[in-house]
Design a protein around this motif. Structure first.
Motif, PDB file in Angstrom:
ATOM      1  N   UNK A 154       0.821  -1.219   0.000  1.00  0.00           N
ATOM      2  CA  UNK A 154       0.000   0.000   0.000  1.00  0.00           C
ATOM      3  C   UNK A 154       0.850   1.262   0.000  1.00  0.00           C
ATOM      4  N   UNK A 155       2.148   1.133   0.302  1.00  0.00           N
ATOM      5  CA  UNK A 155       3.032   2.308   0.328  1.00  0.00           C
ATOM      6  C   UNK A 155       4.248   2.177  -0.587  1.00  0.00           C
ATOM      7  N   UNK A 156       4.452   1.037  -1.238  1.00  0.00           N
ATOM      8  CA  UNK A 156       5.624   0.830  -2.093  1.00  0.00           C
ATOM      9  C   UNK A 156       5.188   0.511  -3.516  1.00  0.00           C
ATOM     10  N   UNK A 157       5.853   1.127  -4.485  1.00  0.00           N
ATOM     11  CA  UNK A 157       5.522   0.921  -5.887  1.00  0.00           C
ATOM     12  C   UNK A 157       5.093   2.226  -6.528  1.00  0.00           C
ATOM     13  N   UNK A 158       5.058   2.238  -7.851  1.00  0.00           N
ATOM     14  CA  UNK A 158       4.596   3.413  -8.589  1.00  0.00           C
ATOM     15  C   UNK A 158       3.095   3.566  -8.379  1.00  0.00           C
ATOM     16  N   UNK A 159       2.665   4.755  -7.920  1.00  0.00           N
ATOM     17  CA  UNK A 159       1.248   4.949  -7.560  1.00  0.00           C
ATOM     18  C   UNK A 159       0.455   5.530  -8.716  1.00  0.00           C
ATOM     19  N   UNK A 160      -0.661   4.888  -9.023  1.00  0.00           N
ATOM     20  CA  UNK A 160      -1.627   5.401  -9.985  1.00  0.00           C
ATOM     21  C   UNK A 160      -2.811   5.931  -9.202  1.00  0.00           C
ATOM     22  N   UNK A 161      -3.005   7.235  -9.258  1.00  0.00           N
ATOM     23  CA  UNK A 161      -4.035   7.886  -8.438  1.00  0.00           C
ATOM     24  C   UNK A 161      -5.383   7.918  -9.157  1.00  0.00           C
ATOM     25  N   UNK A 162      -5.844   6.736  -9.552  1.00  0.00           N
ATOM     26  CA  UNK A 162      -7.095   6.628 -10.291  1.00  0.00           C
ATOM     27  C   UNK A 162      -7.505   5.165 -10.324  1.00  0.00           C
ATOM     28  N   UNK A 163      -8.797   4.916 -10.504  1.00  0.00           N
ATOM     29  CA  UNK A 163      -9.198   3.540 -10.782  1.00  0.00           C
ATOM     30  C   UNK A 163      -8.753   3.180 -12.196  1.00  0.00           C
ATOM     31  N   UNK A 164      -8.647   1.900 -12.479  1.00  0.00           N
ATOM     32  CA  UNK A 164      -8.234   1.455 -13.807  1.00  0.00           C
ATOM     33  C   UNK A 164      -8.866   0.090 -14.064  1.00  0.00           C
ATOM     34  N   UNK A 165      -9.936   0.089 -14.840  1.00  0.00           N
ATOM     35  CA  UNK A 165     -10.645  -1.150 -15.156  1.00  0.00           C
ATOM     36  C   UNK A 165     -10.478  -1.439 -16.647  1.00  0.00           C
TER      37      UNK A 165
END
Length: 202
Positions: A154-165
């Motif tokens: 939940x805190x590590x990795x490249x963050x995508x600030x959006x849903x993606x379906x």
């Protein structure tokens, strides 16, 4: 040269939370002053299901890329994938070798490990995220880890600030120019394995 990419832990889901939807139940008394009557007992119940996140079943970042004589030609290849995340997510990568590696011991003036870059591009319904790192910074023990070194949490990795379906456009790119290291590469078969993980990112 061979680079293999595979997926680990394709689905992550949050638990069930209880918090309040009104419901009513009736209680009947068998005896006492209210015999034959009834009273209404109100019970407040609410349930919410947390977010779900993973790679789309038919579009995971899996596969193998081969490039003969990569030291003379360079290379670039995309492993495409789709996310299936109901909210923000994080994607991360771990390299097994930290470069393209061959077996054996290199004599003076020669090398058995060649560098390359890894680019991660994530596409959501209302946002995108992209970053590139030297593969040497994606190993589990890298001294200066890349921002999307895994495994994803939940805190590590490249963050995508959006849903993606099932959005198109997400990919992991491996690339390198013609080899120009100070030490010549020994003859051999070079390879690396990248492990890609995804997590919800509340």
């Amino acid at each position: 040269m061979r680079i293999s990419v595979w997926t680990l832990g394709a689905v992550a889901a949050a638990g069930l939370t209880l918090c309040g939807i009104p419901a009513a139940a009736q209680t009947y008394y068998a005896d006492g002053p209210n015999a034959g009557g009834s009273a209404v007992l109100s019970i407040q119940v609410r349930a919410a299901v947390g977010g779900r996140c993973g790679f789309a079943a038919a579009q995971t970042p899996n596969g193998t890329f081969d490039q003969p004589n990569f030291d003379e030609t360079g290379f670039s290849h995309d492993f495409t994938f789709q996310l299936e995340c109901t909210g923000p997510s994080r994607v991360a990568v771990v390299s097994t070798n930290g470069g393209l590696k061959t077996g054996g011991t290199a004599p003076a003036g020669y090398a058995t490990l060649a560098p390359y870059d890894v680019m991660l591009n994530l596409v959501g319904s209302s946002a995108t995220a992209s970053a590139t790192c030297a593969v040497a910074n994606l190993t589990a023990t890298a001294g200066a880890p890349c921002e999307f070194r895994g495994p994803a949490t939940t805190t590590a990795g490249l963050r995508l600030n959006s849903n993606s379906i099932l959005q198109n456009g997400s990919f992991l790119r491996v690339s390198a120019p013609v080899y120009s290291g100070a030490d010549a590469l020994v003859s051999g078969t070079y390879g690396d394995t990248l492990t890609v993980t995804v997590s919800v990112a509340p």
